[in-house]
Design an enzyme around this catalytic site. Structure first.
Site, PDB file in Angstrom:
ATOM      1  N   GLN A  88       0.864  -1.176   0.034  1.00  0.00           N
ATOM      2  CA  GLN A  88       0.127  -0.143  -0.172  1.00  0.00           C
ATOM      3  C   GLN A  88       0.976   1.180   0.194  1.00  0.00           C
ATOM      4  O   GLN A  88       1.150   1.679  -0.932  1.00  0.00           O
ATOM      5  CB  GLN A  88      -0.893  -0.033   1.084  1.00  0.00           C
ATOM      6  CG  GLN A  88      -1.965  -0.990   1.100  1.00  0.00           C
ATOM      7  CD  GLN A  88      -3.210  -1.298   1.992  1.00  0.00           C
ATOM      8  OE1 GLN A  88      -3.323  -0.295   2.873  1.00  0.00           O
ATOM      9  NE2 GLN A  88      -3.905  -2.010   2.279  1.00  0.00           N
ATOM     10  N   ASN A 124      26.415  -8.600  15.914  1.00  0.00           N
ATOM     11  CA  ASN A 124      26.096  -7.449  16.270  1.00  0.00           C
ATOM     12  C   ASN A 124      24.841  -7.058  16.973  1.00  0.00           C
ATOM     13  O   ASN A 124      24.128  -5.638  16.824  1.00  0.00           O
ATOM     14  CB  ASN A 124      26.542  -6.178  15.420  1.00  0.00           C
ATOM     15  CG  ASN A 124      26.828  -4.950  16.070  1.00  0.00           C
ATOM     16  OD1 ASN A 124      27.411  -4.883  17.089  1.00  0.00           O
ATOM     17  ND2 ASN A 124      26.282  -3.845  15.268  1.00  0.00           N
ATOM     18  N   THR A 125      23.989  -7.894  17.195  1.00  0.00           N
ATOM     19  CA  THR A 125      22.446  -7.877  17.495  1.00  0.00           C
ATOM     20  C   THR A 125      22.498  -7.417  19.153  1.00  0.00           C
ATOM     21  O   THR A 125      21.408  -6.963  19.376  1.00  0.00           O
ATOM     22  CB  THR A 125      21.822  -9.129  17.224  1.00  0.00           C
ATOM     23  OG1 THR A 125      22.347 -10.173  18.012  1.00  0.00           O
ATOM     24  CG2 THR A 125      21.687  -9.344  15.920  1.00  0.00           C
ATOM     25  N   SER A 161     -11.480   9.745   5.055  1.00  0.00           N
ATOM     26  CA  SER A 161     -12.021   8.761   4.184  1.00  0.00           C
ATOM     27  C   SER A 161     -12.321   9.472   2.669  1.00  0.00           C
ATOM     28  O   SER A 161     -12.882   8.660   2.081  1.00  0.00           O
ATOM     29  CB  SER A 161     -12.999   7.899   4.835  1.00  0.00           C
ATOM     30  OG  SER A 161     -12.482   7.267   5.939  1.00  0.00           O
ATOM     31  N   GLU A 197     -11.155   4.490   6.512  1.00  0.00           N
ATOM     32  CA  GLU A 197     -11.269   4.406   8.205  1.00  0.00           C
ATOM     33  C   GLU A 197     -12.075   3.442   8.528  1.00  0.00           C
ATOM     34  O   GLU A 197     -11.989   2.982   9.860  1.00  0.00           O
ATOM     35  CB  GLU A 197     -11.567   5.934   8.632  1.00  0.00           C
ATOM     36  CG  GLU A 197     -10.446   6.947   8.270  1.00  0.00           C
ATOM     37  CD  GLU A 197     -11.062   8.309   8.686  1.00  0.00           C
ATOM     38  OE1 GLU A 197     -10.621   8.654   9.846  1.00  0.00           O
ATOM     39  OE2 GLU A 197     -11.764   8.626   7.911  1.00  0.00           O
TER      40      GLU A 197
END
Length: 1333
Positions: A116, A268-269, A1083, A1264
């Site tokens: 989207q 490196n986490t 909307s 919405e």
């Protein structure tokens, strides 16, 4: 710390091309290297801490011993470039491009409508690409697992899963598909017969080309040779840090002896996160990835040896391979580890984090350590002094000196022993979200019995998430040795554990009583698992568990989600060329998937560009005594510090852009530092010193009510006579509801690029906003210029949801003032934590109700008091409280109603617009009243809803007329489609048989008002050009936020001009082409701009009429050519004045909204009463979409909004400290729904044969409305909780506040374990966090 050697060349490949970095800096991360140095902007910044997946890339390495190429997904935001020596990196650009070849992964995602806003899409593509490079035909479980670490805020995930279902090796549906017995077959049959063969099922049905492995990048032969050649130590010197990668274990041990404080970094986490959160600094970093001994995998007679550098994904694969080959009695610890490995973090972290790092970092929330400890695992250590072994026990995890690793030692491997016959090992965890979330509490438990008995010989119980380290109930376990495994032992064990494992009232992380409950809930589950195991081993000696106790076994497991989408097809007589009403792919879908869609921070740097970082308030309410920027100005690269004094004109309107004399919330921007680089700007910002004089803050709604601190006057609506209504009621009940706030968590953080032009003080502002006109106005006002000098541009926005209406204008002012002062372009991109700290979100809500009703469930009177926490400025709070007052009735006709609303002014960041705009809070409030009435009368909830729903033509409380016919059509259709009554009976039957697991089902109606309560909000403009070659350029005032507005505009232009979509292009939204646009929200953005585009196209079509009449058989190009020759204008401005709406608050009457749309959702859930976990089993949504311009986009909006609503109502929780500082500032602490949170079945039906005379083509705005339907999950959970409480003999008139988190669910299922824990009396301690609703 300097080393004598010169830096080595760092060599790696990116998308098949060799990269040589001669001055590699160990502190530089791959994400920023790709984006800034290599100009590969497809890889996105989403959070910077590996929590969202937007930055996913694939790392390929060659193992010279196994002679295998390994492909792993990784979070590039955590990956130092120095770790990539000898690796091949593939980014989304390397997978496929519109310039060369689109990969099937990208094509399927785009054509199945899986993007989207598109900001998360490259990360999705890369996660699946890495999976397919390792597994050409993965299972659906592997596909879902691969996406564990990827967040999407727009789609609701269903179309993404559908996109990749076609890659799975198994059939895409159940084995009954197309036999007539599959639920989907029945769905299609019912739908097609009911509407005369005019419905369509599914949105992901196209034929796709197969994946061709020969088209992928080969692993560079040069890297193979490098891996096989004689290894030598590599050293990379940075400005502050030296990175050393030794070639042998002996070299590593020598380095560790020389630099005992140097950490070993593999993925490196852990070290990377500490640097991000706490700015941890290490002068020397050791990188042991080229040491074979640390990757050893071997089996002995007693167990498995796993190299410390093996990643967690490898550990999972090793154990999955080992378990089926071993006797079951030996695999108990392995199965417990696998249980956690399926849910721990996301696949990107699992693929990079090492086993040794997980162990040695000893995080309290780390899930594997308690299990490894109770399983008697052993650490094989080495140093220059020799080798030794250390038991990975509770004392090691607590950091006790005598049991710990010495500074010069390293973990080479881990021995994980086999379990024994009389051994029982279990693992437990509960997190805010099932996957990719740190545990709230985790545990490992083990018991060893004397052979053939239930007498305890050894017992270990460890808990994580309780304190700063993993804690052991060692003393409790010792006291239980020799006891038999029975109910008396359990009671004693619970008592002892609660005495030994103490959680202070003010413990960091809060949820104190919930965490105490989990201690004993886990212990109870372990007790039952062991009893069950004893029965299986010795069925004649130990009784089978009762049905009640069996229901406590096992965690809730999610199945693979399935979706159904049913929508009305276009009329059979519609021209095939006319795209309106068809599920056309998003205009930018392919570009989303290839990473070629350009967002603000993807715009290439311009000459002389500066980076900006802000200094924010650390006080909620205080006077600013002084600002000292002297140290900041001395930081190399810092150009200037900008304050309110530098604003030539107006310093913002409702809210100040730069704080002047005082600060009114934590996170308010005080000043800005501009520098040559982002790092320098941030460093400078840290050096600015602010002196405050504290003032008393107001933080909560309760405080605001007490101090009468309100943003606006009270808003009130009255209908009928409530006093008479209450007098005639059979019963009256009173109650209240709290609804927490919500973060927008758009994937693209707020971003601005301001470029001053050379002449006339003109300025180009590129900004991620929903309201370009407001940006233009505020920037012009701040610079004391006319608006015609400010050109605002928006190509697309990476998610907004209302959060980019007001705030981006302030960020644009901040950047524009800096650009004006320095005369140079300024880029201002907020980091995730700063964005969440400064912007505010959905308004927290508090409502009090008094409801009078008859014994048949009819509500005849209601008095509602509604309060929202507006934060420190007005922003959109006045409109939000108005909408709450106007919309609180939802679908219900209450003859005597009074609603009063207040927007509270507090010292929190100003809350703003958010999808649904007050209705999600108001709707939940009135539905809570409905449930309270149903509970009091003993009537089924759906019957109380039906008896109170609007019927026929009716008036709202503010006297607006509407017809409720479609409300009832949706209701009846949803009852039918969901098979509600038979499933409700099945839920009740399940609940009778299961004490510790409960199901719930709820069906919720909705009347949603679209648009705004003033006409001028609905105006829109468009500009359409036809060029001599016949191509068409469409521009309008709406902004692409992911809702497909441009796609629909092209569909409309195609219909009106009767030309193919391929002739039409949209460039960008700009104030230079279409002025004075209103914000894209409510909307209605699509339909009002559609009217303007339609108007412009119709003007042009009419101008062409003489040409068409003279040449009716001519082609479009001929008509345009002739029109140009005849001097007919081929450019037209379109305009839509807007829907006529109004609301008079004095008379309390008005035509407040253009129209209403209706929807109904039915959801079914299952809850775990012991932990509070729940799973969403099925949701059916029926929506009154009327004629959908694009069913794919509209259904995507419905599903995406629904899942976002599920987040608000069940998951997303914002915490504030007692001082007013927001504590949830990233995906590690704030959990939006992930792929594991969507219903196993989600079915969306667009109501057929419906029309809307008001909007274009009889459509309705879908942006919405789906959000509130997420409350059906809330009320289904409540139904399940009520079933648990009823069985336990508890009162049913209980209130559940939102969000309905694991904590709230568990504590509402009151039982012996919640009763036995110690309780804290409010007011006797300072809480870690406060409720601001």
């Amino acid at each position: 710390m300097a080393c004598p050697q010169q830096s080595d060349e760092l060599i790696f490949f990116v998308n098949g091309r060799k990269v040589i970095e001669r001055q590699a800096d160990p502190e530089e991360l791959l994400l920023y290297y790709l984006r800034k140095k290599l100009r590969l902007s497809g890889t996105k910044y989403g959070c910077g801490i590996g929590g969202c997946g937007a930055c996913t890339v694939m790392i390929s390495t060659y193992d010279p011993v196994a002679k295998q190429i390994q492909h792993r997904p990784a979070n590039s935001c955590l990956l130092p470039i120095c770790s990539l020596h000898g690796a091949a990196v593939t980014t989304v650009e390397g997978v496929g491009s519109i310039k060369t070849r689109i990969h099937p992964i990208q094509e399927r995602l785009a054509k199945c409508h899986g993007s989207q806003c598109g900001f998360c899409t490259p990360g999705m593509v890369m996660s699946i690409y890495a999976l397919l490079r390792n597994h050409a035909e993965p299972s659906m479980e592997q596909i879902i697992s691969a996406l564990d670490g990827n967040l999407c805020r727009c789609t609701g995930y269903r179309p993404i899963i559908d996109s990749y279902r076609s890659f799975a090796r198994e059939p895409t549906c159940c084995q009954l598909r197309e036999t007539g017995q599959c639920c989907l077959d029945q769905e299609e049959r019912v739908c097609s017969s009911s509407t005369g063969d005019q419905t369509h099922s599914g949105l992901c049905n196209p034929e796709f080309p197969p994946v061709d492995p020969t088209q992928e990048f080969i692993f560079p032969p040069e890297l193979m040779r490098m891996a096989q050649e004689q290894l030598r130590t590599l050293i990379f010197h940075g400005k502050r840090t030296t990175w050393i990668s030794p070639a042998s274990l002996n070299e590593l041990l020598a380095l560790k002896a020389k630099y005992p404080k140097a950490p070993l970094v593999v993925g490196n986490t852990s070290v990377g996160l500490k640097k991000t959160h706490h700015d941890a600094y290490h002068p020397i970093i050791l990188h042991p990835v080229r040491i074979p001994e640390m990757y050893v995998v071997s089996s002995t007679n007693d167990g498995l040896v796993i190299g410390a550098a093996c990643c967690l994904a490898q550990l999972r694969d090793i154990l999955m391979e080992a378990v089926p080959k071993l006797p079951e009695e030996k695999t108990k610890i392995y199965q417990a580890l696998l249980q956690h490995l399926r849910t721990l973090a996301g696949e990107q972290i699992r693929s990079m984090a090492s086993l040794g790092g997980h162990i040695v970092s000893r995080g309290s929330n780390w899930d594997l350590n308690p299990v490894l400890s109770v399983g008697k695992s052993v650490l094989n250590l080495a140093s220059e002094d020799g080798e030794r072994q250390v038991l990975l026990n509770d004392q090691f995890l607590a950091g006790c000196e005598h049991a710990d690793i010495k500074p010069k030692e390293v973990i080479v491997s881990v021995f994980i022993p086999y379990s024994m016959k009389d051994d029982f090992i279990s693992a437990f965890r509960q997190a805010e979200r099932q996957k990719n979330a740190l545990s709230i509490v985790n545990s490992g438990m083990r018991v060893l019995f004397s052979p053939g008995t239930d007498i305890i010989v050894d017992l270990s119980i460890l808990y994580g998430g309780i304190g700063s380290t993993t804690l052991s109930a060692r003393k409790s376990c010792e006291k239980l040795i020799g006891r038999r495994w029975n109910d008396q032992m359990l009671s004693e064990a619970c008592r002892l554990v609660l005495e030994e494992i103490l959680i202070p009232s003010s413990a960091p992380g809060g949820r104190v009583e919930y965490r105490r409950t989990l201690l004993v809930s886990f212990l109870f589950r372990f007790y039952l698992e062991v009893l069950h195991g004893l029965h299986q081993m010795y069925p004649f000696r130990y009784a089978e568990l009762s049905q009640e106790k069996r229901s406590a076994l096992g965690m809730l497991q999610n199945g693979v989600p399935q979706g159904v989408q049913i929508y009305q097809d276009v009329d059979s007589g519609q021209s095939p060329q006319d795209p309106v009403g068809r599920p056309i792919m998003h205009q930018s879908g392919i570009k989303h998937a290839t990473g070629e869609a350009v967002y603000i921070d993807d715009i290439r740097p311009v000459d002389g560009e500066l980076s900006l970082a802000v200094v924010t308030s650390i006080r909620a309410h205080a006077k600013i005594i002084s600002i000292d920027a002297s140290e900041a100005l001395r930081v190399p690269g810092v150009v200037d510090v900008v304050t309110a004094r530098d604003v030539p004109g107006e310093n913002g309107k409702d809210e100040q852009a730069y704080a002047e004399d005082k600060v009114i919330c934590v996170g308010q921007i005080i000043c800005a530092v501009v520098a040559e680089s982002v790092t320098q700007a941030k460093c400078g910002a840290e050096k600015v010193k602010i002196v405050y004089e504290d003032l008393e803050p107001i933080l909560t709604i309760e405080d605001a009510i007490k101090h009468k601190s309100y943003i606006t006057e009270e808003r009130k609506i009255e209908k009928g006579d409530i006093e008479k209504g209450f007098e005639s009621a059979d019963e009256i009940i009173e109650g209240e509801l709290h609804v927490g706030g919500q973060e927008h968590f758009y994937l693209e953080t707020n971003s601005v690029l301001v470029i001053p032009r050379v002449e006339d003080k003109e300025m180009d502002v590129y900004v991620s906003t929903q309201h370009a006109t407001d940006v233009q106005e505020l920037v012009a006002s701040a610079l004391n210029l006319q608006s015609n000098k400010i050109m605002c541009h928006v190509k697309r926005v990476g998610g907004a949801f209302g959060g980019k209406i007001t705030k981006p204008s302030l960020f644009a002012v901040i950047a524009a003032v800096a650009a004006n002062k320095t005369g140079r372009p300024v880029r201002f991109v907020l980091e995730r934590n700063t964005d969440m700290l400064t912007t505010g979100g959905r308004h927290p809500f508090f409502g009090k109700y008094k409801v009078g009703f008859m014994n048949d469930g009819r509500i005849i009177a209601a008095d509602f008091q509604c309060y929202i926490n507006g934060g420190c400025t007005k922003d959109e709070s006045e409109l939000v409280i108005e909408y709450i007052v106007l919309k609180v009735d939802n679908a219900y006709s209450i003859p005597n109603l009074r609603v009063r609303g207040h927007a509270c002014k507090t010292n929190l960041p100003s809350n703003t617009a958010f999808r649904g705009f007050g209705f999600p809070q108001a709707g939940l409030f009135v539905e809570t009243c409905i449930v309270a009435v149903a509970t009091q009368t003993g009537l089924p909830h759906e019957k109380v809803r039906e008896i109170n729903m609007y019927k026929g033509v009716n008036l709202t409380s503010f006297k607006e007329e509407f017809d409720a016919e479609n409300l009832w059509k949706c209701w009846e259709e949803c009852l039918d489609k969901s098979d509600y009554y038979s499933r409700k009976a099945m839920v009740e039957e399940f609940n009778m048989k299961n004490y510790w697991k409960k199901k719930g089902i709820a069906i919720i109606p909705m009347k949603f008002s679209v648009g705004f309560n003033a006409t001028y909000f609905h105006q829109a403009g468009a500009l359409v050009h036809i060029y001599i070659d016949g191509s068409v350029l469409v521009t309008h005032g709406g902004i692409e936020l992911g809702q497909g507005i441009h796609t629909k505009m092209l569909q409309i232009a195609s219909r009106e001009l009767k030309i193919p979509l391929s002739y039409i292009h949209f460039c960008e939204t700009s104030t230079t082409t279409v002025p004075n646009g209103k914000y894209t929200a409510g909307s209605v953005g699509t339909e009002i701009n559609a009217r303007a585009v339609q108007d412009a196209c119709q003007i042009l079509w009419k101008r062409l009429e003489p040409i068409r009449r003279d040449n009716p058989n001519g082609k479009w190009e001929d008509w345009i050519s002739e029109a140009h020759k005849q001097s007919i204008s081929l450019s037209a401005t379109g305009y839509f004045k807007g829907y006529v709406t109004n609301m008079n608050w004095d008379t309390k009457k008005g035509h407040a909204f253009p129209y209403f749309l209706f929807g109904v959702a039915c959801s079914e859930v299952e809850i775990d009463c012991l932990t509070g976990a729940h799973k969403n089993i099925r949701t059916d949504i029926v929506m009154d979409a009327c004629f959908s311009i694009n069913p794919a986009i509209d259904i995507g909006q419905i599903e995406g909004a629904f899942i976002q609503g599920v987040g608000l109502y069940t998951l997303e929780e914002i915490y504030f400290s007692p001082e007013g500082e927001q504590l949830t500032l990233g995906p590690d602490t704030y959990k939006i729904p992930a792929i594991c949170d969507i219903p196993e079945q989600i079915r969306v039906y667009l109501l057929p044969n419906s029309c809307n005379s008001i909007a274009i083509y009889s459509s309705k705005g879908m942006g919405e409305a789906g959000f509130f339907l997420g409350s059906s999950v809330f009320f289904a959970i409540r139904d399940a909780v009520a079933a648990a409480r009823k069985e336990r003999g508890l009162p049913l008139d209980f209130t559940l506040n939102s969000p309905l988190t694991v904590e709230r669910i568990r504590m509402a299922c009151d039982d012996v374990f919640t009763e036995m824990i110690p309780k804290d009396k409010p007011g006797t301690y300072k809480p870690w966090a406060i409720n601001v609703d």
